[in-house]
Structures are given as C-alpha cells and as structure tokens.
Design a protein around this motif. Structure first.
Motif, PDB file in Angstrom:
ATOM      1  N   MET A  47      -2.107  -5.976  -0.439  1.00 14.81           N
ATOM      2  CA  MET A  47      -2.996  -6.524   0.589  1.00 14.81           C
ATOM      3  C   MET A  47      -2.798  -5.808   1.930  1.00 14.81           C
ATOM      4  O   MET A  47      -3.758  -5.549   2.659  1.00 14.81           O
ATOM      5  CB  MET A  47      -2.751  -8.023   0.757  1.00 14.81           C
ATOM      6  CG  MET A  47      -3.015  -8.858  -0.483  1.00 14.81           C
ATOM      7  SD  MET A  47      -4.733  -8.779  -1.064  1.00 14.81           S
ATOM      8  CE  MET A  47      -4.546  -7.784  -2.550  1.00 14.81           C
ATOM      9  N   SER A  48      -1.548  -5.474   2.248  1.00 13.68           N
ATOM     10  CA  SER A  48      -1.267  -4.761   3.493  1.00 13.68           C
ATOM     11  C   SER A  48      -1.876  -3.373   3.483  1.00 13.68           C
ATOM     12  O   SER A  48      -2.297  -2.859   4.525  1.00 13.68           O
ATOM     13  CB  SER A  48       0.247  -4.653   3.712  1.00 13.68           C
ATOM     14  OG  SER A  48       0.820  -5.916   3.943  1.00 13.68           O
ATOM     15  N   GLY A  49      -1.908  -2.749   2.295  1.00 17.11           N
ATOM     16  CA  GLY A  49      -2.460  -1.396   2.201  1.00 17.11           C
ATOM     17  C   GLY A  49      -3.872  -1.303   2.740  1.00 17.11           C
ATOM     18  O   GLY A  49      -4.248  -0.319   3.383  1.00 17.11           O
ATOM     19  N   PHE A  50      -4.659  -2.337   2.501  1.00 17.40           N
ATOM     20  CA  PHE A  50      -6.040  -2.340   2.993  1.00 17.40           C
ATOM     21  C   PHE A  50      -6.080  -2.236   4.513  1.00 17.40           C
ATOM     22  O   PHE A  50      -6.860  -1.461   5.083  1.00 17.40           O
ATOM     23  CB  PHE A  50      -6.736  -3.617   2.528  1.00 17.40           C
ATOM     24  CG  PHE A  50      -8.166  -3.747   2.993  1.00 17.40           C
ATOM     25  CD1 PHE A  50      -9.181  -3.075   2.351  1.00 17.40           C
ATOM     26  CD2 PHE A  50      -8.487  -4.559   4.073  1.00 17.40           C
ATOM     27  CE1 PHE A  50     -10.496  -3.187   2.769  1.00 17.40           C
ATOM     28  CE2 PHE A  50      -9.795  -4.688   4.506  1.00 17.40           C
ATOM     29  CZ  PHE A  50     -10.803  -4.002   3.853  1.00 17.40           C
ATOM     30  N   TYR A  51      -5.220  -2.990   5.183  1.00 16.82           N
ATOM     31  CA  TYR A  51      -5.246  -3.019   6.642  1.00 16.82           C
ATOM     32  C   TYR A  51      -4.604  -1.778   7.254  1.00 16.82           C
ATOM     33  O   TYR A  51      -4.991  -1.354   8.355  1.00 16.82           O
ATOM     34  CB  TYR A  51      -4.586  -4.298   7.146  1.00 16.82           C
ATOM     35  CG  TYR A  51      -5.366  -5.525   6.746  1.00 16.82           C
ATOM     36  CD1 TYR A  51      -6.561  -5.854   7.383  1.00 16.82           C
ATOM     37  CD2 TYR A  51      -4.943  -6.330   5.695  1.00 16.82           C
ATOM     38  CE1 TYR A  51      -7.298  -6.958   7.004  1.00 16.82           C
ATOM     39  CE2 TYR A  51      -5.673  -7.444   5.309  1.00 16.82           C
ATOM     40  CZ  TYR A  51      -6.853  -7.747   5.965  1.00 16.82           C
ATOM     41  OH  TYR A  51      -7.594  -8.847   5.577  1.00 16.82           O
ATOM     42  N   VAL A  52      -3.645  -1.171   6.540  1.00 19.12           N
ATOM     43  CA  VAL A  52      -3.134   0.120   6.989  1.00 19.12           C
ATOM     44  C   VAL A  52      -4.255   1.151   6.964  1.00 19.12           C
ATOM     45  O   VAL A  52      -4.442   1.926   7.912  1.00 19.12           O
ATOM     46  CB  VAL A  52      -1.959   0.575   6.100  1.00 19.12           C
ATOM     47  CG1 VAL A  52      -1.572   2.020   6.424  1.00 19.12           C
ATOM     48  CG2 VAL A  52      -0.753  -0.338   6.290  1.00 19.12           C
TER      49      VAL A  52
END
Length: 408
Positions: A47-52
């Motif tokens: 999920m964090s990858g999307f915002y990175v």
C-alpha cells in the motif's frame, strides 16, 4: 457555469473512471494480498508503494506534460496503469507488488495532475471554486462506486483485476475525445518547497503529513482489518463505500464550520472525535453489520475531510506569489505521510493484531491534536473575513492544485 461543465464533462467522466478504478484496486489488492498469505507488514509496504510512486510522480510528471502535452501524457500513463493492474495476476509476490504499485502510483500522479491542470486552465478564477466542488464530488462518488464493485466478484478470481484494467483503459476515451482545449503553459513551474510550507504554517505541514498518513493507512489497511475480524468481501465492499460516503456527507459541514472559526480548532475537534471513535471500536465486540456500516461512515467522515481543512488553513496564510510552491509542499508532505502510514500500520497489525490499525490511526490523530494545541498557544488565528473560501478536495495524493486562486 453550466456551459463550462458541459465542455468539461468528458474530462470529468475520464476522472470518474480513474478514481473508480483506483478505489476498487486499492481494496482489491489489500484483500487479495491477505488471502495470498502476505503478512500485515508486507501488505502495508504494498500500500505504501502506491504513495511513494505518487510522490515521485508529483515531482516529475509535470515535466512530462510540458514535453509531450496533456493528451499524450494521459494516454501513455493510463495505458501503463491498465497494464500494471494485470501484472498483479502474473506475479503474485510482495516485492513485485510493491514495485508495481509504485509504478501505478507514479502513473496516477501524472494522470491526476494532467486532469487538474487541464481543468484549472479551462475556467476563469470566479468559477474555479464551484468547479473544484464538482470535481471533488465526482471523485468521491467514483470512490463509492469503486468500492461497491468489490461486491461483483470474488477477490480470489481474476475478474476484478480485469474490471480495474478495463476501467483505466476506458478513462482514455472521453479524455482523448474531449472538446476542452488542453492548456499550453509557457511559465516555468515553481519547485515544491516543504521549507516554504513550514515557514507559512508549521501546523499545516505537520497536519498534512498526519492527514496523509491517516488517508493512506485507512484506505490501504481497513479492508484487511475488516477481513481479519470476520467480515466477508461483500460486506467489506459496503463498509468501505460507507466510509467514502461518510467523508462526502461530512465534508461540507466541517468545511463550513472551519470558515467561521479557527481551522485548527476544527482539526482538533474532528481528530479528537475520530480518536474517541477508534478507541471505542477497539474495545467492543464485532457489531451487527448495520452498526458497523454506521461506524465506518462516521470514521470515514472524521478522518478523510481533514485534508481539505488543512489545505484551506495553509491557503489562508500563503502569500499570492508563493501559492504554487506551497501547493507542491502540500503534495510532498501528504505523500510522505501516506507512504509511511500503511507501512507503520501494517507493522502495528503484525505486532498487535487487527487492533494495530486502530492504534496507528489514533496516533496520527493525536499528533495532529497535540501540535495544533501547541501552535494555538504560539500563534493567533486569522479573522474569518480574511480567510480564503473553503473548498473540498478529492481523496488522492496530489491535492492542492485547483483551489489556488490566481495570483494578482
């Protein structure tokens, strides 16, 4: 205004398709990752990858638009995002999914920047606030529809991934055929500046990071939380839709209140209410589905509209010649929070079980409250007649563009 909306309807339809697909994909991946046996920390990283990716895209996509134009940029990025949705089916692996989500996030940043700047350049300043309200409502309605699509097939099948891919591909059609003229900018873009944002409003910088963390954590991990406490995929679809609908309903009364009193007090009140609700949820047994829907709507309505209030607070204080740089700082701070939140939330769920999500969300809201109180003691608020009008913003990682007035 009616003529403007007719002219821009194709762009808004394309935006609707993007946000609908994005809403579906986020919840779908969280549930499928849990089904595939990914740990909570791994799901948080996905999920964090999307915002990175969105953070990188917000910095670099503007140059791509300047080089090849809005339509070509939109077409290229929508095609890549559509392909990435299917890659999740080909390679079911946490590391691969993190990378794919980062690419998807980069694409979405460019897509939303293209749409927002296109819309922004297509209206006069006196219509921009009303257009932003329509734009935000379209985005939130699309989010509700995307969550409801989760109920149309099992997350274990390939069908929902195809729906996401088709939705992203179809978003190309109205945008490519739009009669709205794409803008051509000959003005150098101001660099995003977190330092300038801090100078304008320390509270705004911290609150935007915490609001971004709450947004990323809730949208990314709430489906996993619901699945682990016993809700079915069909029920989770309606719970997430209720949260998005709650954000839409409470957006306007919260915003209207913030136009009348110090916006920091509004943030304190809403964050405290969210913390108390989360605390209550952590101490009770699983409720009936109807009660759970109401709680989900309340939590979504308390957590998600805060971003709009913080953006308005920053705009109240930003000099006209610093609006664009401050807007870039808003994007960066929200992106940092949204990228860190799901990872921290996933680690907390790994350590404490599903309750870890509630602990993480309560912590982000508590930091916002404490820093707001500190800043209220250090700095007086702005008189209501000096405030910029409140305008809602859609739930994405590239907020803060359309609501900026033209510098004089």
């Amino acid at each position: 205004m009616k003529h403007t909306l007719v002219t821009l309807s194709a762009l808004l339809l394309g935006f609707f398709m993007l946000q609908m697909s994005n809403g579906l994909q986020g919840s779908l991946l969280a549930l499928r990752a849990d089904i595939e046996g990914f740990g909570a920390t791994a799901i948080g990283l996905v999920m964090s990858g999307f915002y990175v990716g969105m953070g990188l895209g917000s910095l670099l996509a503007g140059r791509l638009i300047e080089r090849v134009g809005h339509i070509r940029t939109f077409a290229a990025l929508a095609s890549v995002a559509s392909a990435m949705a299917l890659v999740h089916l080909i390679l079911i692996d946490p590391v691969t999914w993190v990378l794919v989500r980062a690419i998807t996030g980069f694409c979405f940043a460019g897509l939303l920047i293209a749409v927002e700047s296109w819309l922004n350049a297509s209206v006069a300043s006196h219509e921009r606030g009303r257009l932003l309200s329509v734009y935000a409502m379209v985005g939130m309605a699309a989010g509700v529809c995307g969550q409801l699509l989760l109920d149309t097939a099992s997350p274990q099948s390939f069908l929902l991934f195809l729906v996401v891919s088709v939705g992203l591909s179809m978003a190309l059609v109205p945008t490519a055929l739009s009669q709205a003229k794409a803008p051509v900018s000959d003005v150098a873009q101001q660099r995003p500046s977190v330092r300038l944002l801090w100078q304008i409003s320390p509270f705004g910088a911290v609150a935007m990071a915490m609001a971004g963390a709450s947004l990323g954590t809730f949208l990314g991990l709430a489906p996993v939380f619901a699945q682990r406490i016993g809700f079915s995929a069909s029920e989770i679809a309606y719970l997430m839709a209720a949260a998005t609908l709650g954000a839409l309903v409470l957006q306007f009364p919260i915003g209207a209140l913030s136009d009348r009193i110090d916006r920091r007090w509004v943030c304190i009140s809403v964050a405290l209410a969210a913390t108390l609700t989360l605390g209550f949820l952590s101490r009770v047994e699983v409720q009936s589905f109807a009660t759970s829907l109401a709680i989900s709507a309340l939590i979504g309505g308390l957590l998600l509209p805060t971003i709009s209030v913080v953006v308005a607070h920053i705009n109240d204080r930003a000099p006209a010649d610093s609006l664009l740089a401050a807007s870039g700082g808003i994007v960066l701070m929200q992106g940092i929070g949204a990228a860190a939140g799901p990872f921290i939330g996933g680690a907390a769920m790994e350590a404490f079980g599903p309750t870890g999500l509630l602990i993480t969300l309560s912590a982000t809201q508590s930091v916002m409250v404490l820093f707001a109180v500190f800043r209220l003691m250090a700095n007086k608020g702005i008189e209501p007649d000096r405030k910029t009008p409140y305008a809602p913003v859609p739930m994405s990682g590239v907020e803060g563009e359309l609501q900026l007035p033209e510098a004089s």
